[in-house]
Design a protein around this motif. Structure first.
Motif, short mmCIF file in Angstrom:
data_model
loop_
_atom_site.label_atom_id
_atom_site.label_comp_id
_atom_site.label_asym_id
_atom_site.label_seq_id
_atom_site.Cartn_x
_atom_site.Cartn_y
_atom_site.Cartn_z
N TYR A 68 0.84 -1.20 0.00
CA TYR A 68 0.00 0.00 0.00
C TYR A 68 0.87 1.25 0.00
CZ TYR A 68 -3.71 3.24 1.37
OH TYR A 68 -4.61 4.28 1.40
N GLU A 69 1.90 1.27 0.85
CA GLU A 69 2.75 2.44 0.96
C GLU A 69 3.47 2.74 -0.35
OE1 GLU A 69 3.00 4.60 3.23
OE2 GLU A 69 1.76 3.65 4.77
N THR A 70 3.93 1.71 -1.04
CA THR A 70 4.62 1.91 -2.31
C THR A 70 3.68 2.44 -3.38
OG1 THR A 70 6.21 0.15 -1.80
CG2 THR A 70 5.96 0.79 -4.12
N ARG A 71 2.49 1.84 -3.48
CA ARG A 71 1.56 2.23 -4.54
C ARG A 71 0.99 3.62 -4.33
NH1 ARG A 71 -2.78 -0.19 -4.38
NH2 ARG A 71 -2.52 -1.33 -2.43
N HIS A 72 0.86 4.04 -3.08
CA HIS A 72 0.22 5.33 -2.79
C HIS A 72 1.20 6.42 -2.35
CE1 HIS A 72 -3.95 3.97 -3.18
NE2 HIS A 72 -3.57 2.85 -2.60
N ARG A 73 2.49 6.16 -2.50
CA ARG A 73 3.47 7.16 -2.05
C ARG A 73 3.28 8.49 -2.78
NH1 ARG A 73 7.93 4.44 -2.89
NH2 ARG A 73 7.98 3.61 -0.77
N GLN A 74 3.06 8.42 -4.10
CA GLN A 74 2.90 9.65 -4.87
C GLN A 74 1.61 10.38 -4.52
OE1 GLN A 74 5.07 11.09 -6.80
NE2 GLN A 74 3.70 12.79 -7.34
N CYS A 75 0.61 9.62 -4.06
CA CYS A 75 -0.69 10.23 -3.71
C CYS A 75 -0.55 11.25 -2.58
CB CYS A 75 -1.69 9.16 -3.29
SG CYS A 75 -1.99 7.89 -4.52
N ARG A 76 0.46 11.11 -1.76
CA ARG A 76 0.60 11.98 -0.59
C ARG A 76 1.55 13.14 -0.85
NH1 ARG A 76 0.89 7.02 3.83
NH2 ARG A 76 -1.17 6.20 3.33
N SER A 77 1.92 13.35 -2.07
CA SER A 77 2.82 14.44 -2.40
C SER A 77 2.06 15.75 -2.54
CB SER A 77 3.55 14.14 -3.72
OG SER A 77 2.63 14.17 -4.80
N SER A 114 -6.33 5.70 6.22
CA SER A 114 -5.37 4.62 6.40
C SER A 114 -5.30 4.12 7.83
CB SER A 114 -3.98 5.07 5.94
OG SER A 114 -3.58 6.24 6.62
#
Length: 259
Positions: A68-77, A114
Protein backbone atom coordinates in the motif's frame (compact mmCIF):
# COMPACT_ATOMS: atom_id res chain seq x y z
CA UNK A 1 -17.19 61.96 -14.41
CA UNK A 2 -20.93 61.99 -15.04
CA UNK A 3 -22.30 58.81 -13.53
CA UNK A 4 -25.34 58.98 -15.80
CA UNK A 5 -23.13 58.31 -18.80
CA UNK A 6 -21.19 55.48 -17.16
CA UNK A 7 -21.95 51.95 -18.36
CA UNK A 8 -20.78 48.68 -16.86
CA UNK A 9 -19.13 46.22 -19.19
CA UNK A 10 -19.62 42.52 -18.65
CA UNK A 11 -17.91 39.51 -20.14
CA UNK A 12 -19.71 37.05 -22.37
CA UNK A 13 -22.34 34.92 -20.62
CA UNK A 14 -21.03 31.66 -19.16
CA UNK A 15 -21.67 28.67 -21.41
CA UNK A 16 -21.43 26.41 -18.37
CA UNK A 17 -24.17 28.25 -16.52
CA UNK A 18 -26.28 28.25 -19.69
CA UNK A 19 -26.42 24.44 -19.61
CA UNK A 20 -29.52 22.78 -18.14
CA UNK A 21 -29.19 22.00 -14.43
CA UNK A 22 -29.24 18.23 -14.93
CA UNK A 23 -26.34 18.47 -17.39
CA UNK A 24 -24.32 20.57 -14.96
CA UNK A 25 -24.99 18.04 -12.20
CA UNK A 26 -23.62 15.27 -14.42
CA UNK A 27 -20.47 17.34 -14.88
CA UNK A 28 -20.11 17.82 -11.11
CA UNK A 29 -20.62 14.08 -10.56
CA UNK A 30 -17.81 13.35 -13.00
CA UNK A 31 -15.43 15.87 -11.43
CA UNK A 32 -16.03 14.88 -7.83
CA UNK A 33 -16.33 11.08 -8.14
CA UNK A 34 -12.77 10.46 -7.03
CA UNK A 35 -10.77 8.82 -4.25
CA UNK A 36 -9.38 11.29 -1.72
CA UNK A 37 -6.76 10.42 0.90
CA UNK A 38 -7.81 12.10 4.11
CA UNK A 39 -5.38 13.79 6.46
CA UNK A 40 -5.67 15.11 10.02
CA UNK A 41 -5.53 18.59 8.48
CA UNK A 42 -8.55 18.99 6.19
CA UNK A 43 -6.66 21.10 3.65
CA UNK A 44 -3.83 18.56 3.34
CA UNK A 45 -6.07 15.88 1.85
CA UNK A 46 -4.83 14.63 -1.51
CA UNK A 47 -6.21 13.06 -4.67
CA UNK A 48 -5.51 9.35 -5.15
CA UNK A 49 -3.31 8.94 -8.22
CA UNK A 50 -2.13 5.34 -7.67
CA UNK A 51 -1.61 3.50 -10.98
CA UNK A 52 -3.08 0.31 -9.45
CA UNK A 53 -6.21 0.41 -7.30
CA UNK A 54 -6.42 -1.48 -4.02
CA UNK A 55 -9.03 -3.78 -5.52
CA UNK A 56 -6.83 -4.56 -8.53
CA UNK A 57 -3.84 -5.09 -6.27
CA UNK A 58 -5.74 -7.64 -4.17
CA UNK A 59 -6.66 -9.56 -7.32
CA UNK A 60 -3.19 -9.43 -8.92
CA UNK A 61 -1.31 -12.72 -9.38
CA UNK A 62 0.83 -13.91 -6.50
CA UNK A 63 4.18 -12.14 -6.53
CA UNK A 64 2.88 -9.12 -8.44
CA UNK A 65 1.13 -7.37 -5.56
CA UNK A 66 2.65 -4.13 -4.32
CA UNK A 67 2.50 -2.73 -0.82
CA UNK A 68 0.00 0.00 0.00
CA UNK A 69 2.75 2.44 0.96
CA UNK A 70 4.62 1.91 -2.31
CA UNK A 71 1.56 2.23 -4.54
CA UNK A 72 0.22 5.33 -2.79
CA UNK A 73 3.47 7.16 -2.05
CA UNK A 74 2.90 9.65 -4.87
CA UNK A 75 -0.69 10.23 -3.71
CA UNK A 76 0.60 11.98 -0.59
CA UNK A 77 2.82 14.44 -2.40
CA UNK A 78 2.18 18.13 -2.74
CA UNK A 79 1.49 17.57 -6.45
CA UNK A 80 -1.52 15.36 -5.60
CA UNK A 81 -2.71 17.98 -3.16
CA UNK A 82 -2.49 20.66 -5.84
CA UNK A 83 -4.39 18.47 -8.32
CA UNK A 84 -7.18 17.97 -5.80
CA UNK A 85 -7.55 21.63 -4.96
CA UNK A 86 -7.33 22.66 -8.61
CA UNK A 87 -10.42 20.50 -9.21
CA UNK A 88 -12.19 22.03 -6.23
CA UNK A 89 -11.35 25.57 -7.29
CA UNK A 90 -14.34 25.54 -9.61
CA UNK A 91 -16.50 25.88 -6.51
CA UNK A 92 -15.19 29.43 -6.12
CA UNK A 93 -16.39 30.47 -9.58
CA UNK A 94 -19.74 31.82 -8.43
CA UNK A 95 -22.42 31.39 -5.81
CA UNK A 96 -24.63 29.24 -8.07
CA UNK A 97 -21.90 26.68 -8.74
CA UNK A 98 -20.92 26.57 -5.07
CA UNK A 99 -24.54 26.00 -4.05
CA UNK A 100 -25.03 23.26 -6.63
CA UNK A 101 -21.76 21.42 -6.25
CA UNK A 102 -20.25 21.89 -2.78
CA UNK A 103 -22.24 19.07 -1.16
CA UNK A 104 -21.49 16.76 -4.10
CA UNK A 105 -17.82 16.75 -3.12
CA UNK A 106 -18.80 14.80 0.01
CA UNK A 107 -21.63 12.84 -1.59
CA UNK A 108 -19.63 11.50 -4.54
CA UNK A 109 -16.00 11.27 -3.38
CA UNK A 110 -14.55 8.11 -1.82
CA UNK A 111 -12.71 9.26 1.31
CA UNK A 112 -9.79 6.95 2.14
CA UNK A 113 -8.52 6.62 5.72
CA UNK A 114 -5.37 4.62 6.40
CA UNK A 115 -5.96 4.31 10.14
CA UNK A 116 -8.47 5.02 12.89
CA UNK A 117 -6.75 8.13 14.27
CA UNK A 118 -6.61 9.86 10.87
CA UNK A 119 -10.31 9.14 10.33
CA UNK A 120 -11.30 10.56 13.73
CA UNK A 121 -9.23 13.72 13.26
CA UNK A 122 -10.55 14.20 9.73
CA UNK A 123 -14.16 13.90 10.89
CA UNK A 124 -13.45 16.35 13.69
CA UNK A 125 -12.53 19.02 11.14
CA UNK A 126 -15.66 18.72 9.00
CA UNK A 127 -18.51 21.20 9.32
CA UNK A 128 -22.01 19.86 10.13
CA UNK A 129 -23.19 20.27 6.51
CA UNK A 130 -20.14 18.33 5.30
CA UNK A 131 -20.82 15.47 7.73
CA UNK A 132 -24.44 15.47 6.57
CA UNK A 133 -23.25 15.05 2.97
CA UNK A 134 -20.64 12.33 3.64
CA UNK A 135 -21.67 9.09 1.93
CA UNK A 136 -18.68 6.83 1.16
CA UNK A 137 -15.54 5.98 3.11
CA UNK A 138 -12.80 3.45 2.57
CA UNK A 139 -10.90 2.15 5.59
CA UNK A 140 -7.46 0.54 5.21
CA UNK A 141 -5.97 -1.95 7.64
CA UNK A 142 -2.38 -1.89 6.42
CA UNK A 143 -0.04 -1.31 9.35
CA UNK A 144 -0.44 -4.70 11.09
CA UNK A 145 -0.68 -3.05 14.52
CA UNK A 146 -4.35 -3.71 15.32
CA UNK A 147 -5.21 -0.05 14.69
CA UNK A 148 -8.91 -0.97 14.32
CA UNK A 149 -9.02 -3.23 17.38
CA UNK A 150 -11.04 -1.00 19.71
CA UNK A 151 -14.72 -0.38 20.31
CA UNK A 152 -15.90 2.37 17.99
CA UNK A 153 -16.47 5.75 19.64
CA UNK A 154 -20.05 6.97 19.94
CA UNK A 155 -19.16 10.45 18.77
CA UNK A 156 -17.52 8.97 15.66
CA UNK A 157 -20.65 6.94 14.94
CA UNK A 158 -22.69 10.12 15.22
CA UNK A 159 -20.43 11.89 12.71
CA UNK A 160 -20.66 8.92 10.32
CA UNK A 161 -24.45 8.74 10.59
CA UNK A 162 -25.03 9.65 6.94
CA UNK A 163 -22.45 7.26 5.48
CA UNK A 164 -24.12 4.63 3.31
CA UNK A 165 -21.20 2.89 1.56
CA UNK A 166 -18.24 1.28 3.31
CA UNK A 167 -15.18 -0.17 1.59
CA UNK A 168 -12.43 -2.05 3.43
CA UNK A 169 -8.92 -2.92 2.28
CA UNK A 170 -6.80 -5.30 4.40
CA UNK A 171 -3.16 -5.93 3.59
CA UNK A 172 -1.48 -8.99 5.11
CA UNK A 173 2.17 -10.05 5.39
CA UNK A 174 3.96 -12.91 7.09
CA UNK A 175 3.72 -11.27 10.54
CA UNK A 176 -0.04 -11.60 10.38
CA UNK A 177 0.28 -15.40 10.65
CA UNK A 178 2.70 -15.53 13.56
CA UNK A 179 2.12 -18.05 16.34
CA UNK A 180 3.78 -15.76 18.88
CA UNK A 181 0.96 -14.81 21.26
CA UNK A 182 2.81 -11.68 22.41
CA UNK A 183 2.86 -10.18 18.92
CA UNK A 184 -0.91 -9.84 18.76
CA UNK A 185 -1.02 -9.95 14.96
CA UNK A 186 -2.29 -13.42 14.11
CA UNK A 187 -5.34 -13.86 11.88
CA UNK A 188 -5.34 -17.63 12.09
CA UNK A 189 -8.32 -17.85 14.43
CA UNK A 190 -11.82 -16.49 13.93
CA UNK A 191 -11.73 -14.59 17.22
CA UNK A 192 -8.43 -12.92 16.31
CA UNK A 193 -9.82 -11.84 12.95
CA UNK A 194 -12.87 -10.38 14.68
CA UNK A 195 -10.71 -8.57 17.21
CA UNK A 196 -8.47 -7.11 14.53
CA UNK A 197 -11.45 -5.31 12.92
CA UNK A 198 -13.61 -4.77 16.01
CA UNK A 199 -13.82 -0.97 15.49
CA UNK A 200 -15.02 -1.49 11.92
CA UNK A 201 -17.56 -4.12 12.98
CA UNK A 202 -19.10 -1.43 15.19
CA UNK A 203 -20.25 0.38 12.08
CA UNK A 204 -23.18 -2.06 11.95
CA UNK A 205 -24.98 0.67 13.90
CA UNK A 206 -25.07 2.73 10.70
CA UNK A 207 -27.66 2.47 7.95
CA UNK A 208 -25.21 1.06 5.41
CA UNK A 209 -26.43 0.20 1.92
CA UNK A 210 -23.30 -1.49 0.59
CA UNK A 211 -20.06 -3.07 1.79
CA UNK A 212 -16.99 -4.12 -0.19
CA UNK A 213 -13.83 -5.75 1.14
CA UNK A 214 -10.51 -6.74 -0.45
CA UNK A 215 -7.61 -8.65 1.06
CA UNK A 216 -4.10 -8.37 -0.37
CA UNK A 217 -1.94 -11.23 0.90
CA UNK A 218 1.71 -10.62 0.08
CA UNK A 219 3.09 -13.75 1.73
CA UNK A 220 4.67 -15.87 -1.00
CA UNK A 221 5.23 -19.03 1.02
CA UNK A 222 2.15 -21.10 1.66
CA UNK A 223 1.35 -21.55 5.36
CA UNK A 224 -1.82 -22.22 7.39
CA UNK A 225 -4.19 -19.27 7.34
CA UNK A 226 -2.96 -17.67 4.11
CA UNK A 227 -5.54 -15.69 2.11
CA UNK A 228 -3.95 -15.49 -1.31
CA UNK A 229 -6.87 -16.67 -3.43
CA UNK A 230 -10.49 -15.60 -3.67
CA UNK A 231 -11.57 -18.96 -2.25
CA UNK A 232 -9.33 -18.55 0.79
CA UNK A 233 -10.46 -14.97 1.35
CA UNK A 234 -14.20 -15.58 0.95
CA UNK A 235 -14.99 -16.93 4.49
CA UNK A 236 -13.33 -13.98 6.23
CA UNK A 237 -14.91 -11.44 3.88
CA UNK A 238 -18.34 -13.00 4.37
CA UNK A 239 -17.91 -12.91 8.14
CA UNK A 240 -16.87 -9.24 8.12
CA UNK A 241 -19.74 -8.38 5.77
CA UNK A 242 -22.17 -10.12 8.13
CA UNK A 243 -20.81 -8.24 11.13
CA UNK A 244 -20.83 -4.85 9.40
CA UNK A 245 -24.24 -5.28 7.77
CA UNK A 246 -25.78 -6.55 11.01
CA UNK A 247 -26.58 -10.13 9.95
CA UNK A 248 -23.95 -11.76 12.16
CA UNK A 249 -22.63 -10.98 15.64
CA UNK A 250 -18.87 -10.30 15.72
CA UNK A 251 -16.44 -11.03 18.54
CA UNK A 252 -16.59 -8.12 21.00
CA UNK A 253 -13.81 -9.11 23.41
CA UNK A 254 -10.09 -9.52 23.05
CA UNK A 255 -9.32 -13.19 22.32
CA UNK A 256 -7.47 -15.07 25.11
CA UNK A 257 -4.33 -15.48 22.98
CA UNK A 258 -3.92 -11.68 22.83
CA UNK A 259 -4.61 -10.82 26.47
Amino acid sequence: MDSTNTTLTQGPPSRLLALPTDIRLQIWHHIFSQAIHTAPQLFRSTLCTAPITDEANSLAPNGERGSYETRHRQCRSMDSSRVLWSRLRILLTCRLIYTEASKLVFEKADFVCSDRVILQRFLGRLAPWQLESLRTIMLCDIYHQLTWSRVIDRDVLAKLARVRHLRLYVELVGNDYTDDDTAGRTVNSESNRDYRLMWIHGMNALDLRSFEMWIADKEYRKRPGDYRTAEEQAPWIDRVRGAVMGTQDPQTEQPPALR
